[in-house]
Design a protein around this motif. Structure first.
Motif, PDB file in Angstrom:
ATOM      1  N   GLN A   1       0.825  -1.209   0.000  1.00 18.77           N
ATOM      2  CA  GLN A   1       0.000   0.000   0.000  1.00 18.77           C
ATOM      3  C   GLN A   1       0.855   1.254   0.000  1.00 18.77           C
ATOM      4  O   GLN A   1       0.538   2.235  -0.682  1.00 18.77           O
ATOM      5  CB  GLN A   1      -0.939   0.002   1.206  1.00 18.77           C
ATOM      6  CG  GLN A   1      -2.005   1.092   1.163  1.00 18.77           C
ATOM      7  CD  GLN A   1      -2.945   0.930  -0.022  1.00 18.77           C
ATOM      8  OE1 GLN A   1      -3.515  -0.134  -0.208  1.00 18.77           O
ATOM      9  NE2 GLN A   1      -3.097   1.973  -0.824  1.00 18.77           N
ATOM     10  N   GLN A   2       1.927   1.251   0.762  1.00 13.30           N
ATOM     11  CA  GLN A   2       2.819   2.403   0.786  1.00 13.30           C
ATOM     12  C   GLN A   2       3.411   2.671  -0.589  1.00 13.30           C
ATOM     13  O   GLN A   2       3.496   3.820  -1.029  1.00 13.30           O
ATOM     14  CB  GLN A   2       3.946   2.182   1.801  1.00 13.30           C
ATOM     15  CG  GLN A   2       3.540   2.333   3.248  1.00 13.30           C
ATOM     16  CD  GLN A   2       4.704   2.066   4.186  1.00 13.30           C
ATOM     17  OE1 GLN A   2       5.462   1.112   3.999  1.00 13.30           O
ATOM     18  NE2 GLN A   2       4.869   2.892   5.191  1.00 13.30           N
TER      19      GLN A   2
ATOM     20  N   GLU B   1       0.448  -2.112  19.807  1.00 13.36           N
ATOM     21  CA  GLU B   1       1.130  -0.998  19.138  1.00 13.36           C
ATOM     22  C   GLU B   1       1.659  -1.412  17.769  1.00 13.36           C
ATOM     23  O   GLU B   1       1.520  -0.680  16.785  1.00 13.36           O
ATOM     24  CB  GLU B   1       2.296  -0.502  20.001  1.00 13.36           C
ATOM     25  CG  GLU B   1       1.886   0.337  21.196  1.00 13.36           C
ATOM     26  CD  GLU B   1       3.094   0.784  21.989  1.00 13.36           C
ATOM     27  OE1 GLU B   1       3.273   1.995  22.179  1.00 13.36           O
ATOM     28  OE2 GLU B   1       3.872  -0.086  22.419  1.00 13.36           O
TER      29      GLU B   1
ATOM     30  N   ALA C   1      -1.220  -1.867  15.280  1.00 19.67           N
ATOM     31  CA  ALA C   1      -1.759  -0.581  14.835  1.00 19.67           C
ATOM     32  C   ALA C   1      -0.827   0.080  13.821  1.00 19.67           C
ATOM     33  O   ALA C   1      -1.285   0.637  12.816  1.00 19.67           O
ATOM     34  CB  ALA C   1      -1.980   0.342  16.036  1.00 19.67           C
ATOM     35  N   ALA C   2       0.471   0.013  14.084  1.00 20.67           N
ATOM     36  CA  ALA C   2       1.436   0.629  13.178  1.00 20.67           C
ATOM     37  C   ALA C   2       1.429  -0.050  11.811  1.00 20.67           C
ATOM     38  O   ALA C   2       1.478   0.615  10.775  1.00 20.67           O
ATOM     39  CB  ALA C   2       2.838   0.562  13.786  1.00 20.67           C
TER      40      ALA C   2
ATOM     41  N   ARG D   1      -1.087  -1.726  10.495  1.00 14.73           N
ATOM     42  CA  ARG D   1      -2.365  -1.423   9.839  1.00 14.73           C
ATOM     43  C   ARG D   1      -2.298  -0.059   9.156  1.00 14.73           C
ATOM     44  O   ARG D   1      -2.833   0.128   8.061  1.00 14.73           O
ATOM     45  CB  ARG D   1      -3.506  -1.455  10.854  1.00 14.73           C
ATOM     46  CG  ARG D   1      -3.865  -2.836  11.352  1.00 14.73           C
ATOM     47  CD  ARG D   1      -4.472  -3.713  10.263  1.00 14.73           C
ATOM     48  NE  ARG D   1      -5.845  -3.325   9.964  1.00 14.73           N
ATOM     49  CZ  ARG D   1      -6.470  -3.590   8.831  1.00 14.73           C
ATOM     50  NH1 ARG D   1      -5.826  -4.203   7.857  1.00 14.73           N
ATOM     51  NH2 ARG D   1      -7.714  -3.233   8.645  1.00 14.73           N
ATOM     52  N   GLU D   2      -1.653   0.898   9.823  1.00 11.18           N
ATOM     53  CA  GLU D   2      -1.491   2.237   9.237  1.00 11.18           C
ATOM     54  C   GLU D   2      -0.665   2.179   7.949  1.00 11.18           C
ATOM     55  O   GLU D   2      -0.838   3.007   7.058  1.00 11.18           O
ATOM     56  CB  GLU D   2      -0.825   3.184  10.239  1.00 11.18           C
ATOM     57  CG  GLU D   2      -1.734   3.623  11.367  1.00 11.18           C
ATOM     58  CD  GLU D   2      -1.045   4.590  12.310  1.00 11.18           C
ATOM     59  OE1 GLU D   2       0.121   4.962  12.028  1.00 11.18           O
ATOM     60  OE2 GLU D   2      -1.662   4.974  13.317  1.00 11.18           O
ATOM     61  N   LYS D   3       0.212   1.206   7.856  1.00 10.41           N
ATOM     62  CA  LYS D   3       1.050   1.062   6.673  1.00 10.41           C
ATOM     63  C   LYS D   3       0.364   0.247   5.575  1.00 10.41           C
ATOM     64  O   LYS D   3       0.962  -0.020   4.527  1.00 10.41           O
ATOM     65  CB  LYS D   3       2.380   0.405   7.057  1.00 10.41           C
ATOM     66  CG  LYS D   3       3.237   1.250   7.997  1.00 10.41           C
ATOM     67  CD  LYS D   3       4.477   0.504   8.435  1.00 10.41           C
ATOM     68  CE  LYS D   3       5.283   1.303   9.450  1.00 10.41           C
ATOM     69  NZ  LYS D   3       5.834   2.535   8.878  1.00 10.41           N
ATOM     70  N   GLY D   4      -0.880  -0.150   5.828  1.00 11.44           N
ATOM     71  CA  GLY D   4      -1.650  -0.841   4.809  1.00 11.44           C
ATOM     72  C   GLY D   4      -1.556  -2.348   4.818  1.00 11.44           C
ATOM     73  O   GLY D   4      -2.027  -3.007   3.892  1.00 11.44           O
TER      74      GLY D   4
END
Length: 204
Positions: free
Chosen positions: A75-76, A125, A128-129, A131-134
Motif C-alpha cells: 500500500q505504501q 502498538e 496498529a502501526a 495497519r497504518e502502513k496498509g
C-alpha cells in the motif's frame, strides 16, 4: 476524455488534466509525440497507448528506485506512485511487477517490523502501526504468530521499565499505579504487566 489543462511541474515535466482532474505526467517531448494540447479529446485507445508505452515502464523503474531507498508495504508503494502522478491502474501494474520478483512482500515486511520492535513495543502498538502502513490484519496475525513467543510481551515491558528506571522493590504505591497505567496505555495486557512488576528479579 478531454484534456482540460496541461500544467508544468518542472521545466521539462508536465501534469495533464483529463476532464478537470489530474491524470498523469509526461515530459515535453512526449506531449509533442502524442499530440497533447489543451482542449483536445483523448481517445481511450490513445490513453492506453500512453500508459503502456510510457507510464507503466516509468512506474516500474520508479517502484524499483523507491524500494532500493527503503522497505515499503504494498500500500505504501502504491500510494507513493499515485502521489508521484501515476494513474491508479499504472501504479497497480508496477506493483504487480515488483511483487512478481518478490521485491515487495507484506508478510516479510511485517516479520521484519515485528522482530525489530517486539522487545520494546506491545503487540497492540505493532499491529496498529502495521495497519497504518496498509498491511492486512490476516498478514499481521500470521507474522505475529511466527515472531512473538510467549515471553516477548514481558521482555518488552521489562525494557520499558528499565528506561523509566522503575524498581518494583523500592517503588511507592503511587509510582506503581502510574507505571501500570502507562503500560496499559501502551497496549500491554494487564496480566503480563502485573506478572513482571511483581517479579523483583526482572532487572537481574
Amino acid at each position: 476524455m478531454t484534456i482540460t489543462k496541461i500544467e508544468p511541474v518542472s521545466k521539462t515535466r508536465f501534469q495533464i488534466f483529463l476532464d478537470g482532474k489530474p491524470a498523469f505526467c509526461l515530459y515535453k517531448g512526449e506531449l509533442s509525440r502524442y499530440h497533447l494540447v489543451p482542449g483536445a479529446f483523448l481517445e481511450e485507445e490513445a490513453y492506453q497507448k500512453i500508459c503502456e508505452e510510457v507510464l507503466v515502464k516509468r512506474a516500474k523503474l520508479r517502484a524499483m528506485h523507491l524500494l532500493n531507498q527503503m522497505g515499503r508495504t504494498e500500500q505504501q508503494l502504491k500510494d507513493k506512485l499515485i502521489r508521484g502522478g501515476y494513474p491508479e491502474e499504472v501504479a497497480e501494474a508496477a506493483l504487480c511487477y515488483v511483487k512478481s520478483f518478490g521485491y515487495v512482500n507484506d508478510l516479510e515486511y511485517a516479520r521484519s517490523f515485528i522482530l525489530g520492535r517486539k522487545s520494546r513495543k506491545s503487540a497492540k502498538e505493532m499491529q496498529a502501526a502495521l495497519r497504518e502502513k496498509g498491511v492486512s490484519l490476516e498478514v499481521i496475525e500470521e507474522a505475529m504468530e511466527e515472531c512473538c513467543d510467549g515471553d516477548a510481551a514481558q521482555e518488552a515491558i521489562r525494557e520499558l521499565l528499565r528506561k523509566r528506571r522503575y524498581d518494583p522493590d523500592t517503588a511507592s504505591p503511587e509510582e506503581t499505579r502510574k507505571t501500570l497505567a502507562y503500560l496499559m496505555r501502551k497496549g500491554f495486557r494487564y496480566d503480563d504487566v502485573r506478572q513482571v512488576i511483581q517479579v523483583s528479579e526482572w532487572n537481574a
